[in-house]
Design a protein around this motif. Structure first.
Motif, PDB file in Angstrom:
ATOM      1  N   GLU A 126      40.571  45.609  43.732  1.00 28.49           N
ATOM      2  CA  GLU A 126      39.319  45.175  43.100  1.00 28.49           C
ATOM      3  C   GLU A 126      38.784  43.969  43.852  1.00 28.49           C
ATOM      4  OE1 GLU A 126      37.849  44.218  38.605  1.00 28.49           O
ATOM      5  OE2 GLU A 126      39.513  43.000  39.358  1.00 28.49           O
ATOM      6  N   VAL A 127      37.499  43.988  44.149  1.00 21.92           N
ATOM      7  CA  VAL A 127      36.845  42.861  44.820  1.00 21.92           C
ATOM      8  C   VAL A 127      35.890  42.230  43.818  1.00 21.92           C
ATOM      9  CG1 VAL A 127      35.530  42.115  46.839  1.00 21.92           C
ATOM     10  CG2 VAL A 127      37.009  44.134  46.997  1.00 21.92           C
ATOM     11  N   GLY A 128      36.268  41.080  43.255  1.00 15.33           N
ATOM     12  CA  GLY A 128      35.491  40.430  42.211  1.00 15.33           C
ATOM     13  C   GLY A 128      36.108  40.695  40.853  1.00 15.33           C
ATOM     14  N   MET A 129      36.722  39.682  40.234  1.00 19.26           N
ATOM     15  CA  MET A 129      37.524  39.913  39.030  1.00 19.26           C
ATOM     16  C   MET A 129      36.891  39.428  37.743  1.00 19.26           C
ATOM     17  SD  MET A 129      41.321  38.339  38.213  1.00 19.26           S
ATOM     18  CE  MET A 129      40.679  36.668  38.368  1.00 19.26           C
ATOM     19  N   LEU A 130      36.193  38.293  37.772  1.00 24.07           N
ATOM     20  CA  LEU A 130      35.712  37.599  36.576  1.00 24.07           C
ATOM     21  C   LEU A 130      36.895  37.275  35.665  1.00 24.07           C
ATOM     22  CD1 LEU A 130      32.877  36.613  35.660  1.00 24.07           C
ATOM     23  CD2 LEU A 130      32.925  38.439  33.977  1.00 24.07           C
ATOM     24  N   THR A 131      36.942  37.797  34.446  1.00 25.67           N
ATOM     25  CA  THR A 131      38.053  37.460  33.539  1.00 25.67           C
ATOM     26  C   THR A 131      39.110  38.564  33.460  1.00 25.67           C
ATOM     27  OG1 THR A 131      36.828  38.293  31.623  1.00 25.67           O
ATOM     28  CG2 THR A 131      36.613  35.937  32.128  1.00 25.67           C
ATOM     29  N   GLY A 132      39.021  39.569  34.315  1.00 24.56           N
ATOM     30  CA  GLY A 132      40.075  40.572  34.394  1.00 24.56           C
ATOM     31  C   GLY A 132      39.866  41.814  33.564  1.00 24.56           C
ATOM     32  N   CYS A 133      38.684  42.034  33.040  1.00 21.91           N
ATOM     33  CA  CYS A 133      38.443  43.199  32.176  1.00 21.91           C
ATOM     34  C   CYS A 133      38.705  44.509  32.919  1.00 21.91           C
ATOM     35  CB  CYS A 133      37.009  43.166  31.652  1.00 21.91           C
ATOM     36  SG  CYS A 133      36.599  44.510  30.513  1.00 21.91           S
ATOM     37  N   ALA A 134      38.086  44.685  34.093  1.00 20.50           N
ATOM     38  CA  ALA A 134      38.275  45.919  34.848  1.00 20.50           C
ATOM     39  C   ALA A 134      39.696  46.031  35.383  1.00 20.50           C
ATOM     40  CB  ALA A 134      37.268  45.994  35.997  1.00 20.50           C
ATOM     41  N   ALA A 135      40.230  44.922  35.885  1.00 22.12           N
ATOM     42  CA  ALA A 135      41.581  44.942  36.457  1.00 22.12           C
ATOM     43  C   ALA A 135      42.619  45.343  35.418  1.00 22.12           C
ATOM     44  CB  ALA A 135      41.925  43.570  37.037  1.00 22.12           C
ATOM     45  N   LEU A 136      42.552  44.751  34.244  1.00 22.36           N
ATOM     46  CA  LEU A 136      43.507  45.085  33.195  1.00 22.36           C
ATOM     47  C   LEU A 136      43.301  46.516  32.713  1.00 22.36           C
ATOM     48  CD1 LEU A 136      45.780  44.273  31.308  1.00 22.36           C
ATOM     49  CD2 LEU A 136      44.062  43.388  29.703  1.00 22.36           C
ATOM     50  N   GLY A 137      42.049  46.930  32.577  1.00 20.84           N
ATOM     51  CA  GLY A 137      41.776  48.291  32.128  1.00 20.84           C
ATOM     52  C   GLY A 137      42.378  49.321  33.067  1.00 20.84           C
ATOM     53  N   MET A 138      42.224  49.122  34.364  1.00 21.03           N
ATOM     54  CA  MET A 138      42.790  50.064  35.321  1.00 21.03           C
ATOM     55  C   MET A 138      44.309  50.020  35.289  1.00 21.03           C
ATOM     56  SD  MET A 138      40.095  49.918  38.539  1.00 21.03           S
ATOM     57  CE  MET A 138      40.055  48.120  38.725  1.00 21.03           C
ATOM     58  N   ALA A 139      44.868  48.816  35.132  1.00 23.02           N
ATOM     59  CA  ALA A 139      46.324  48.680  35.068  1.00 23.02           C
ATOM     60  C   ALA A 139      46.897  49.414  33.864  1.00 23.02           C
ATOM     61  CB  ALA A 139      46.703  47.204  35.020  1.00 23.02           C
ATOM     62  N   GLU A 140      46.138  49.489  32.775  1.00 25.21           N
ATOM     63  CA  GLU A 140      46.619  50.128  31.550  1.00 25.21           C
ATOM     64  C   GLU A 140      46.930  51.610  31.739  1.00 25.21           C
ATOM     65  OE1 GLU A 140      44.693  47.546  27.857  1.00 25.21           O
ATOM     66  OE2 GLU A 140      43.585  49.259  28.653  1.00 25.21           O
ATOM     67  N   VAL A 141      46.263  52.263  32.695  1.00 27.64           N
ATOM     68  CA  VAL A 141      46.469  53.712  32.866  1.00 27.64           C
ATOM     69  C   VAL A 141      47.285  54.018  34.118  1.00 27.64           C
ATOM     70  CG1 VAL A 141      44.389  54.316  31.603  1.00 27.64           C
ATOM     71  CG2 VAL A 141      44.252  53.967  34.077  1.00 27.64           C
ATOM     72  N   ILE A 198      39.318  51.794  45.144  1.00 28.66           N
ATOM     73  CA  ILE A 198      38.791  50.448  45.404  1.00 28.66           C
ATOM     74  C   ILE A 198      37.520  50.255  44.580  1.00 28.66           C
ATOM     75  CG2 ILE A 198      37.890  48.855  47.134  1.00 28.66           C
ATOM     76  CD1 ILE A 198      39.553  50.344  49.239  1.00 28.66           C
ATOM     77  N   PHE A 199      37.492  49.186  43.801  1.00 32.73           N
ATOM     78  CA  PHE A 199      36.333  48.856  42.967  1.00 32.73           C
ATOM     79  C   PHE A 199      35.736  47.554  43.477  1.00 32.73           C
ATOM     80  CE2 PHE A 199      34.795  46.918  38.797  1.00 32.73           C
ATOM     81  CZ  PHE A 199      33.616  47.651  38.767  1.00 32.73           C
ATOM     82  N   ILE A 200      34.473  47.607  43.914  1.00 31.69           N
ATOM     83  CA  ILE A 200      33.800  46.436  44.480  1.00 31.69           C
ATOM     84  C   ILE A 200      32.725  45.959  43.521  1.00 31.69           C
ATOM     85  CG2 ILE A 200      32.454  45.546  46.420  1.00 31.69           C
ATOM     86  CD1 ILE A 200      33.845  47.603  48.203  1.00 31.69           C
ATOM     87  N   ASP A 201      32.862  44.712  43.084  1.00 27.91           N
ATOM     88  CA  ASP A 201      31.935  44.138  42.106  1.00 27.91           C
ATOM     89  C   ASP A 201      31.888  42.629  42.302  1.00 27.91           C
ATOM     90  OD1 ASP A 201      30.248  43.713  40.008  1.00 27.91           O
ATOM     91  OD2 ASP A 201      31.762  43.950  38.450  1.00 27.91           O
ATOM     92  N   ALA A 202      31.570  42.221  43.515  1.00 29.95           N
ATOM     93  CA  ALA A 202      31.546  40.796  43.840  1.00 29.95           C
ATOM     94  C   ALA A 202      30.115  40.381  44.197  1.00 29.95           C
ATOM     95  CB  ALA A 202      32.517  40.517  44.990  1.00 29.95           C
ATOM     96  N   ALA A 226      34.358  52.686  44.517  1.00 32.75           N
ATOM     97  CA  ALA A 226      33.318  52.577  43.499  1.00 32.75           C
ATOM     98  C   ALA A 226      32.609  51.239  43.666  1.00 32.75           C
ATOM     99  CB  ALA A 226      33.916  52.689  42.103  1.00 32.75           C
ATOM    100  N   MET A 227      31.306  51.293  43.804  1.00 36.10           N
ATOM    101  CA  MET A 227      30.493  50.078  43.945  1.00 36.10           C
ATOM    102  C   MET A 227      29.731  49.845  42.646  1.00 36.10           C
ATOM    103  SD  MET A 227      31.178  49.525  47.227  1.00 36.10           S
ATOM    104  CE  MET A 227      30.060  48.163  47.583  1.00 36.10           C
ATOM    105  N   ASP A 228      29.936  48.685  42.029  1.00 37.05           N
ATOM    106  CA  ASP A 228      29.251  48.383  40.772  1.00 37.05           C
ATOM    107  C   ASP A 228      27.868  47.799  41.042  1.00 37.05           C
ATOM    108  OD1 ASP A 228      29.023  48.343  38.039  1.00 37.05           O
ATOM    109  OD2 ASP A 228      30.031  46.419  37.775  1.00 37.05           O
TER     110      ASP A 228
END
Length: 284
Positions: A126-141, A198-202, A226-228
């Motif tokens: 992941e490129v660009g994390m903020l507070t970890g919403c996307a990172a944690l969500g992907m880790a959950e699955v 790879i999720f890019i959101d920076a 995936a580009m946000d």
């Protein structure tokens, strides 16, 4: 990052922001305000409001028909929405004034979860994390030996996200790289790291550079990028959009390539999916 979310999905209405990410809705509201000032008949005013209400209802309906967030994720979303971002910015703890709408949120989060799960990805970037919403969500699955490597430049966000994600048993799957994303990506490339998804959101001016190194150096065979924010509030398709604006420049660059398939999905602020043609054509 989008993030106006129905937190726990217990039937509470999402509060409408003053401005929408959809420029058509913003223009509708401008026309409605002008019509009111001109004394246009109330039936016309009510009709304009009904269109606005329908757009809001559609978003609320999509939220209501999306699986509920896990308890740790719901807590992370809630804490992000309630965090005193204005005070944090005024105290100089962050470089910019962060807003909760930058967060991926539950609906987009589930889109990412489906993509990661369906592709059986074990290594995610992941490129660009903020507070970890996307990172944690992907880790959950992801399986127990799966890993999300996420890049974040802001030390304040790194510390905050680490605390928020570590309340979940899946937080241990997330590794945070602190510093400018391009430096982190170059470091990963030197180690010959490869990622299935790879999720890019920076920062948007860096989109072309982030994509180029991810695609050429970091994307594993069969992988997806995936580009946000590929719609970026409508700027890429509005007539007065500067051609060198970050997202517009990236979108224009993508369509010139002959080695990829790409699709722009109008989910929230737009998600563009990109894969190598050889992977999708089954020629690997």
């Amino acid at each position: 990052m989008d993030g106006i979310i129905d937190l726990l999905k217990h039937g509470r209405k999402r509060k409408m922001s003053k401005r929408s990410r959809d420029p058509a809705i913003n223009k509708l509201r401008e026309v409605k305000a002008e019509a009111e000032s001109l004394g246009i008949p109330e039936t016309i005013i009510n009709g304009l409001q009904a269109v606005d209400d329908l757009a809001t209802a559609r978003e609320d309906y999509c939220d209501s028909k999306t699986s509920t967030a896990s308890e740790p994720m719901a807590a992370l979303i809630k804490d992000t929405l309630e965090h005193p971002w204005q005070n944090v910015y005024e105290e100089g703890k962050t470089a910019w004034n962060i807003t909760p709408r930058m967060m991926s949120g539950n609906l987009e989060g589930y889109v990412l979860k489906f993509l990661v799960s369906a592709s059986k990805s074990k290594n995610v970037l992941e490129v660009g994390m903020l507070t970890g919403c996307a990172a944690l969500g992907m880790a959950e699955v992801m399986p127990d030996d799966g890993k999300v490597v996420t890049c974040e430049i802001d030390p304040y966000l790194v510390d905050l996200a680490r605390k928020l994600m570590d309340r979940s048993p899946h937080g241990k799957k997330v590794e945070i790289l602190t510093g400018p994303a391009i430096e982190s990506l170059n470091g990963l490339a030197k180690k010959n790291q490869k990622f299935d998804f790879i999720f890019i959101d920076a920062d948007k001016p860096g989109y072309c550079d982030y994509f180029n190194i991810c695609f050429s150096e970091l994307l594993a065979p069969g992988g997806t990028i995936a580009m946000d924010n590929a719609l970026f509030g409508g700027k890429p398709y509005m007539e007065d959009s500067p051609p060198n604006e970050g997202v517009t420049k990236f979108n224009n660059m993508i369509v010139t390539r002959k080695d990829i398939y790409y699709v722009l999905m109008p989910i929230r602020d737009g998600i563009m999916l990109i894969r190598r043609k050889e992977d999708m054509n089954g020629t690997v």
